[in-house]
Design a protein around this motif. Structure first.
Motif, PDB file in Angstrom:
ATOM      1  N   SER A  48       0.835  -1.210   0.000  1.00 41.52           N
ATOM      2  CA  SER A  48       0.000   0.000   0.000  1.00 41.52           C
ATOM      3  C   SER A  48       0.862   1.250   0.000  1.00 41.52           C
ATOM      4  N   GLU A  49       0.434   2.243  -0.773  1.00 42.57           N
ATOM      5  CA  GLU A  49       1.198   3.477  -0.870  1.00 42.57           C
ATOM      6  C   GLU A  49       0.848   4.460   0.239  1.00 42.57           C
ATOM      7  N   LEU A  50       1.805   5.279   0.577  1.00 38.08           N
ATOM      8  CA  LEU A  50       1.643   6.313   1.588  1.00 38.08           C
ATOM      9  C   LEU A  50       0.564   7.298   1.149  1.00 38.08           C
ATOM     10  N   ASP A  51      -0.339   7.664   2.081  1.00 40.02           N
ATOM     11  CA  ASP A  51      -1.374   8.642   1.764  1.00 40.02           C
ATOM     12  C   ASP A  51      -0.741   9.988   1.435  1.00 40.02           C
ATOM     13  N   GLN A  52      -1.433  10.782   0.630  1.00 42.53           N
ATOM     14  CA  GLN A  52      -0.901  12.071   0.199  1.00 42.53           C
ATOM     15  C   GLN A  52      -0.553  12.970   1.372  1.00 42.53           C
ATOM     16  N   GLN A  53      -1.386  12.973   2.412  1.00 47.75           N
ATOM     17  CA  GLN A  53      -1.129  13.861   3.554  1.00 47.75           C
ATOM     18  C   GLN A  53       0.099  13.465   4.353  1.00 47.75           C
TER      19      GLN A  53
END
Length: 208
Positions: free
Chosen positions: A151-156
């Motif tokens: 899973s990729e890091l959230d934008q925030q």
């Protein structure tokens, strides 16, 4: 500044650097050269002449480190600022554990084509087994702690990063302040990777 161009590298280094410095300058960041004009058709851009005396990373003081970290903290506060959404991912940005492994393997494959037999032997007999062990350990630990490997890091949780950041790309102004250069790889990245880029860059020569 005249930009390097090669058919094997499709990255728009000139566009990324000029637009990123324009954005940062608009936000009041002043430890960078002011962008003045850009001519993509000939591969040239004009920036403020900030200085020519390089910052020696072997003589780093706590104050210099604090100045650098303050700059990175300022970048982290720009998440959500109008215009930040137009910034691209940093060069070789990694937003997941899997992306880091993919990036390492990409570089490893390129090195594997080397003709130096000692390097080939080292990569085959030492580096690859060590990498496999570390990746397996990371997968095990991420699963145990509930952190997704893919899973990729959230934008925030991302930050804007110069990417090729450090005192090797810095000069002194006449007033004694530091100016950071080379934003050709600027963009969004994982804060952990940004920190590692700073600490482990081979040109930094930081002393314990």
């Amino acid at each position: 500044k005249r930009y390097f161009r090669h058919e094997s590298d499709s990255r728009d280094r000139q566009g990324v650097e000029f637009r990123s410095l324009q954005f940062l300058w608009k936000q009041g960041v002043r430890c960078i050269p002011e962008p003045i004009e850009s001519a993509p058709e000939i591969g040239w851009s004009v920036y403020e002449f900030a200085g020519e005396t390089k910052v020696n990373s072997r003589d780093v003081t706590a104050a210099k480190i604090d100045f650098s970290t303050d700059f990175l903290l300022d970048l982290s506060k720009l998440n959500g600022v109008p215009g930040s959404e137009l910034m691209p991912p940093a060069s070789e940005a990694c937003f997941s554990l899997a992306a880091i492994v993919e990036n390492i393997n990409y570089r490893l494959e390129a090195l594997s084509e080397a003709t130096a037999q000692e390097l080939v032997t080292f990569l085959r007999d030492e580096f690859r087994p060590a990498l496999a062990f570390v990746v397996a350990w990371c997968r095990e630990r991420s699963e145990a702690t509930g952190i997704s490997f893919t899973s990729e890091l959230d934008q925030q949780e991302r930050t804007l990063s110069p990417c090729d950041f450090g005192f090797h790309n810095a000069v002194w102004r006449d007033d004694g302040s530091i100016v950071f250069l080379d934003f050709e790889y600027f963009g969004w990245d994982d804060p952990a990777k940004m920190t590692s880029d700073f600490l482990l860059h081979p040109a930094m020569e930081l002393q314990p």
